[in-house]
Design a protein around this motif. Structure first.
Motif, PDB file in Angstrom:
ATOM      1  N   VAL A   1      22.897   4.367  -4.947  1.00 44.10           N
ATOM      2  CA  VAL A   1      22.913   3.399  -6.046  1.00 44.10           C
ATOM      3  C   VAL A   1      22.912   1.992  -5.464  1.00 44.10           C
ATOM      4  N   VAL A   2      21.912   1.176  -5.907  1.00 41.21           N
ATOM      5  CA  VAL A   2      21.727  -0.159  -5.346  1.00 41.21           C
ATOM      6  C   VAL A   2      21.562  -1.175  -6.476  1.00 41.21           C
ATOM      7  N   PRO A   3      22.295  -2.308  -6.475  1.00 42.39           N
ATOM      8  CA  PRO A   3      22.008  -3.386  -7.420  1.00 42.39           C
ATOM      9  C   PRO A   3      20.662  -4.012  -7.058  1.00 42.39           C
ATOM     10  N   VAL A   4      19.736  -4.100  -8.030  1.00 41.21           N
ATOM     11  CA  VAL A   4      18.376  -4.585  -7.772  1.00 41.21           C
ATOM     12  C   VAL A   4      18.179  -5.916  -8.499  1.00 41.21           C
TER      13      VAL A   4
ATOM     14  N   THR B   1      15.971   5.174 -11.240  1.00 41.89           N
ATOM     15  CA  THR B   1      16.362   5.021 -12.640  1.00 41.89           C
ATOM     16  C   THR B   1      17.608   4.149 -12.737  1.00 41.89           C
ATOM     17  N   ILE B   2      17.724   3.464 -13.890  1.00 43.22           N
ATOM     18  CA  ILE B   2      18.845   2.541 -14.109  1.00 43.22           C
ATOM     19  C   ILE B   2      20.051   3.355 -14.567  1.00 43.22           C
TER      20      ILE B   2
ATOM     21  N   GLY C   1      25.033  -8.673 -14.085  1.00 37.93           N
ATOM     22  CA  GLY C   1      23.823  -8.621 -14.904  1.00 37.93           C
ATOM     23  C   GLY C   1      22.671  -7.883 -14.266  1.00 37.93           C
ATOM     24  N   ARG C   2      22.807  -7.487 -12.995  1.00 35.44           N
ATOM     25  CA  ARG C   2      21.720  -6.765 -12.335  1.00 35.44           C
ATOM     26  C   ARG C   2      21.833  -5.268 -12.646  1.00 35.44           C
ATOM     27  N   PRO C   3      20.694  -4.571 -12.726  1.00 34.59           N
ATOM     28  CA  PRO C   3      20.749  -3.130 -12.968  1.00 34.59           C
ATOM     29  C   PRO C   3      21.169  -2.400 -11.693  1.00 34.59           C
ATOM     30  N   LEU C   4      22.017  -1.382 -11.849  1.00 36.20           N
ATOM     31  CA  LEU C   4      22.379  -0.511 -10.739  1.00 36.20           C
ATOM     32  C   LEU C   4      21.424   0.689 -10.776  1.00 36.20           C
ATOM     33  N   VAL C   5      20.634   0.818  -9.713  1.00 37.94           N
ATOM     34  CA  VAL C   5      19.508   1.771  -9.709  1.00 37.94           C
ATOM     35  C   VAL C   5      19.807   2.917  -8.763  1.00 37.94           C
TER      36      VAL C   5
ATOM     37  N   VAL D   1       0.831  -1.200   0.000  1.00 40.08           N
ATOM     38  CA  VAL D   1       0.000   0.000   0.000  1.00 40.08           C
ATOM     39  C   VAL D   1       0.869   1.255   0.000  1.00 40.08           C
ATOM     40  N   GLY D   2       2.186   1.075   0.187  1.00 37.63           N
ATOM     41  CA  GLY D   2       3.083   2.224   0.225  1.00 37.63           C
ATOM     42  C   GLY D   2       4.174   2.076  -0.817  1.00 37.63           C
ATOM     43  N   ARG D   3       5.314   2.615  -0.514  1.00 37.80           N
ATOM     44  CA  ARG D   3       6.419   2.622  -1.446  1.00 37.80           C
ATOM     45  C   ARG D   3       7.022   1.214  -1.633  1.00 37.80           C
ATOM     46  N   VAL D   4       7.585   0.955  -2.821  1.00 40.48           N
ATOM     47  CA  VAL D   4       8.398  -0.240  -3.087  1.00 40.48           C
ATOM     48  C   VAL D   4       9.844   0.218  -3.186  1.00 40.48           C
ATOM     49  N   LEU D   5      10.711  -0.409  -2.413  1.00 39.47           N
ATOM     50  CA  LEU D   5      12.128  -0.035  -2.373  1.00 39.47           C
ATOM     51  C   LEU D   5      12.994  -1.299  -2.361  1.00 39.47           C
ATOM     52  N   PRO D   6      14.250  -1.208  -2.818  1.00 40.81           N
ATOM     53  CA  PRO D   6      15.120  -2.395  -2.790  1.00 40.81           C
ATOM     54  C   PRO D   6      15.793  -2.559  -1.432  1.00 40.81           C
ATOM     55  N   LYS D   7      16.146  -3.825  -1.135  1.00 41.63           N
ATOM     56  CA  LYS D   7      16.943  -4.081   0.061  1.00 41.63           C
ATOM     57  C   LYS D   7      18.373  -3.615  -0.211  1.00 41.63           C
ATOM     58  N   SER D   8      18.976  -2.948   0.789  1.00 40.70           N
ATOM     59  CA  SER D   8      20.318  -2.414   0.633  1.00 40.70           C
ATOM     60  C   SER D   8      21.328  -3.537   0.382  1.00 40.70           C
ATOM     61  N   THR D   9      22.301  -3.229  -0.477  1.00 42.38           N
ATOM     62  CA  THR D   9      23.363  -4.201  -0.765  1.00 42.38           C
ATOM     63  C   THR D   9      24.644  -3.863   0.004  1.00 42.38           C
TER      64      THR D   9
END
Length: 842
Positions: A777-780, A825-826, A833-837, A660-668
């Motif tokens: 910047v986080v690899p997602v 943004t990428i 092979g993962r995008p750095l976002v 119901v809120g924001r979607v964010l990546p887990k920190s690397t």
């Protein structure tokens, strides 16, 4: 002559276009003639032109072509039509003429009993099937035997008093029997006797007919031979009633060798000079005749016997020459000019001038000192006069080096010394309770007192009798107690068994190692002989923790205490000669997480600060993250770079439909992490009902029980009275030390129990939280993207299994809602092979 008209014996091989025919099992020479007809099929006939031998002939075809017209083949049946019309009369005439010639030759030779002389290649008397083997007559008085054209045996008759001679393989024998072999054979002649009888032997006898006893027998006895003297069954022998002489004309090297065993290895040898060796090679020494006894294991023995009983031996071993008397009571004596001058007794004693009762007895009767003198008058660089006492393994040496001796290690020229190499060391002792004094130039420089204490340049202090100590001058000391437990390096102090005492007026200090713990202690100035009040100022404990101003590590490797609770007091400073320092000050408030970390810093309660930095703080991480709590199903399961969203309860979920809120990546790899309050001591204790670990107890070492010192009674020396007083003082305080050590053990056990429970609760809580990247910047973990997607926005969406994933949307294609939901943004595609976002929040 042919028998019958047709001949079909054997088979033939023919070749198309060839006149040659080869037979197998055929006898064409005696059975067929040129002019006969040959066929293999009964239809095509060929005239035989020539017959080479029983298995080879050539054709002359009826048509005159001279070649076989059929197919090439082998093992064919054939037929020859023999033509008697052309050859019968000629064959009969030739046969009759041959018969007449043969009869005439035999009537003049063999039929008359005489044979031709012949030669080795064609003997005069030969065999039908091998004409090159038989007898021939080389010359007058000589008969010879040839085998396959070569002379094998020659007999020469008696002439002008020369005895008859027989040569085997020898065409010119010069002795009664000459044998010459030129092949690669082991024996030139062999005599065998296959009987196993009691007298059976295979032997060669060489004799002189002028006397029956002048014979030499050389042979081997049978297995059943009846033993007689040294003659035994199955043994070779050389036997001569009048003895055997061995002679050699060798003028250099070995003249005789006796070999025994495998390969006939040499066991005894004599060289051309008469030197003899048993078990080795003769030793040649100019001017001497030598006898060598050699054995590779233990050497040789020269044994002396009387009526078969050993009385003495000279033995050459691997490392010694041994002259031994044999027998329980047989001495070994040395005689000079008819009088005994020395004797080894049966028990190994040696006497000079007397019968010994000790290991070494020397008797000299004179009105002077009995002297054992060892003189080495050499002026060489290695010259020494030495007396050595040896137990067979170790030695004690009393020595005197010469004036020209070359110094080596501690050894010098013109030096008297006592040296021992025994594993038990070198013992210097007295027979009574007296000190051992070391003097130089008749002045004392060191002493061991009657308690074993050692003083260098000083009389030993009144150390506890349970200690080992060294006093160096009036100030320094080295002290250990209960070997293996502890030791001290002291300055102006010594321990009398109950207290530390000042040696001279002034301050004191000591460094100690006790049960694996290093500590540095100081004491304020007191008068000489007064009791000191030592204070530990630094400790390196058994865990490797360095403690300054405290004796409790609290679990730290390095701990500094200023002894007060004043906030901001400097604890440590690191600086160069001119650079500004790195300083550490005391703080009064905690609040940091209890989670495992490389650095934990408290804060000052008044302003909330933990660190003041004059420059930047560089980190290897690439994002800023904060701790967020997970739904229970995700505890400890989310991979770095995974996508999570807030559900209605404010927890992080990976189910897209629940977001119901924001979607964010887990920190690397975060450089900063906020909201780290979940693991503080107060939160963990409140949430799990465990006690805070608290401070670790100060280390108290196990006390050593005083070593008993007996009451010396009235009239005791001052030293013994002081030792007894120190013992009583130690006994008095020992129960307090035991109680303090017991309290420390109890407190330490309680601390470890609390620490274990707290750490377990902390780990349980840790799994409920995760670090969520809020910026940076986080690899997602979104698969399938390429460099063509760089610059696009990642918009969260549902994966096929209902979890959260994302799709890349170009800026031109973004809707407003997609832009709002986009979490970054990428910037590039990483090596994995993962995008750095570049994460955006809000």
């Amino acid at each position: 002559m042919s028998i019958g008209n047709w001949y079909r014996v054997g088979t033939v091989a023919v070749t198309n276009g060839s006149v040659n025919v080869v037979g197998t099992g055929t006898f064409w020479t005696s059975q067929c003639n040129p002019g006969d007809r040959f066929t293999v099929d009964g239809q095509n006939w060929y005239e035989i032109n020539t017959i080479t031998d029983d298995t080879h002939m050539a054709l002359l075809s009826v048509g005159g072509s001279g070649a076989f017209a059929g197919a090439t083949a082998a093992n064919l049946s054939y037929a020859i039509d023999r033509n008697f019309t052309n050859n019968l009369n000629a064959n009969i005439a030739a046969s009759v003429a041959s018969l007449v010639a043969q009869y005439q030759a035999n009537s003049n030779g063999p039929l008359s009993g005489l044979f031709g002389n012949g030669v080795a290649a064609t003997p005069g008397i030969a065999f039908l099937n091998e004409a090159s083997t038989g007898l021939f007559h080389p010359a007058a008085g000589i008969a010879a035997l040839a085998v396959q054209g070569a002379e094998f045996l020659r007999a020469v008759g008696t002439a002008a008093g020369v005895p008859a001679m027989l040569g085997l393989g020898q065409t010119a024998p010069a002795n009664a029997l000459d044998i010459l072999t030129v092949n690669n054979a082991l024996y030139g002649a062999r005599i065998q006797n296959s009987s196993a009888g009691a007298a059976a032997r295979a032997a060669l006898q060489i004799g002189n007919t002028s006397a029956a006893a002048q014979v030499l027998n050389l042979g081997v006895n049978s297995a059943g031979f009846t033993a007689s003297g040294v003659l035994a069954p199955s043994r070779g022998f050389v036997e001569a009633p009048n003895g055997v002489d061995f002679a050699s004309g060798v003028t250099a090297g070995t003249a005789f060798s006796w070999g025994v065993g495998a390969g006939y290895a040499s066991k005894m040898a004599m060289d051309y000079l008469g030197d003899v060796a048993i078990g080795g090679t003769p030793l040649t020494v100019a001017g001497y005749t030598t006898l060598t006894l050699n054995n590779a294991t233990t050497g040789g023995i020269l044994d002396l016997q009387t009526n078969g009983v050993d009385v003495g031996r000279l033995t050459g071993g691997t490392a010694a020459l041994n002259l031994a008397a044999i027998g329980a009571s047989v001495p070994l004596t040395f005689t000079v000019n008819g009088s005994e001058r020395g004797r080894f007794g049966p028990a190994g004693q040696f006497g000079i001038g007397m019968t010994p009762t000790n290991v070494l007895d020397i008797t000299q009767t004179q009105n002077a000192s009995s002297v054992l003198s060892v003189l080495n008058a050499s002026a060489g660089v290695s010259a020494q006069a030495v007396v050595t006492l040896n137990n067979g393994t170790n030695a004690l040496t009393v020595g005197q080096t010469g004036g020209s001796f070359t110094p080596s290690g501690v050894f010098k020229a013109s030096q008297s010394y006592l040296s021992g190499n025994g594993a038990g060391g070198l013992l210097l002792t007295t027979g009574a309770a007296t000190p051992v004094v070391i003097g130089i130039n008749n002045a004392e420089v060191a002493r061991f007192d009657t308690s074993g204490r050692f003083g260098v340049g000083a009389t030993p202090s009144g150390w506890s009798s349970s200690t080992s100590s060294i006093d160096v001058g009036a100030y320094m000391g080295l002290w250990s107690y209960t070997p293996g437990i502890g030791g001290h390096l002291t300055a102006n102090s010594y321990f009398n068994g109950g207290s530390w005492i000042a040696k001279t007026t002034g301050a004191a200090s000591y460094y100690s190692q006790t049960t694996g713990i290093h500590s540095w202690t100081t004491a304020a100035s007191v008068a000489a002989g007064a009791t000191l009040n030592p204070v530990v100022i630094m400790t390196l404990d058994g865990a490797g923790s360095l403690l300054v101003g405290t004796t409790s590590s609290g679990g730290y490797r390095f701990r500094v205490s200023n002894g007060t609770d004043v906030v901001g007091t400097a604890l440590a400073s690191f600086t160069g000669s001119t650079q500004s320092p790195l300083s550490i000050f005391s703080a009064d408030a905690a609040g940091q997480s209890g989670a495992t970390t490389a650095l934990s810093v408290s804060k000052v309660a008044g302003n909330g600060r933990s660190a003041n930095l004059a420059g930047t703080l560089n980190a290897t991480g690439a994002d800023y993250a904060e701790y967020r709590k997970l739904i229970a199903a995700l505890y400890g399961l989310i991979a770095k770079g995974g996508l999570l969203g807030y559900d209605a309860a404010g927890l992080m979920t990976n189910v897209f439909a629940d977001v119901v809120g924001r979607v964010l990546p887990k920190s690397t790899a975060p450089s900063y992490v906020g909201n780290d309050t979940w693991g503080t001591e107060e939160n963990i204790c409140a949430a799990y009902g465990v006690a805070a670990p608290g401070a670790q107890a100060s280390v108290v070492h196990e006390p050593i029980a005083p070593i008993v010192v007996a009451d010396p009674g009235e009239g005791a020396t001052e030293e013994k009275a002081a030792a007894y007083a120190a013992y009583l003082a130690a006994v008095a305080i020992y129960p307090e030390l035991v109680e303090a050590y017991s309290e420390y053990q109890t407190a330490e056990a309680a601390y470890q129990t609390r620490l274990t429970a707290f750490n377990a609760a902390l780990e349980t809580e840790r799994a409920k939280w995760d670090r969520i990247a809020l910026c940076g910047v986080v690899p997602v973990n979104v698969a399938g993207l390429t460099s063509a997607d760089i610059g696009k926005h990642l918009v969260p969406c549902a994966a096929s299994d209902g979890t959260i994933t994302a799709t890349a949307v170009a800026k031109a294609d973004l809707t407003l809602m997609q832009y709002i939901d986009s979490f970054g943004t990428i910037e590039m595609i990483g090596a994995d092979g993962r995008p750095l976002v570049n994460v955006k929040n809000g």
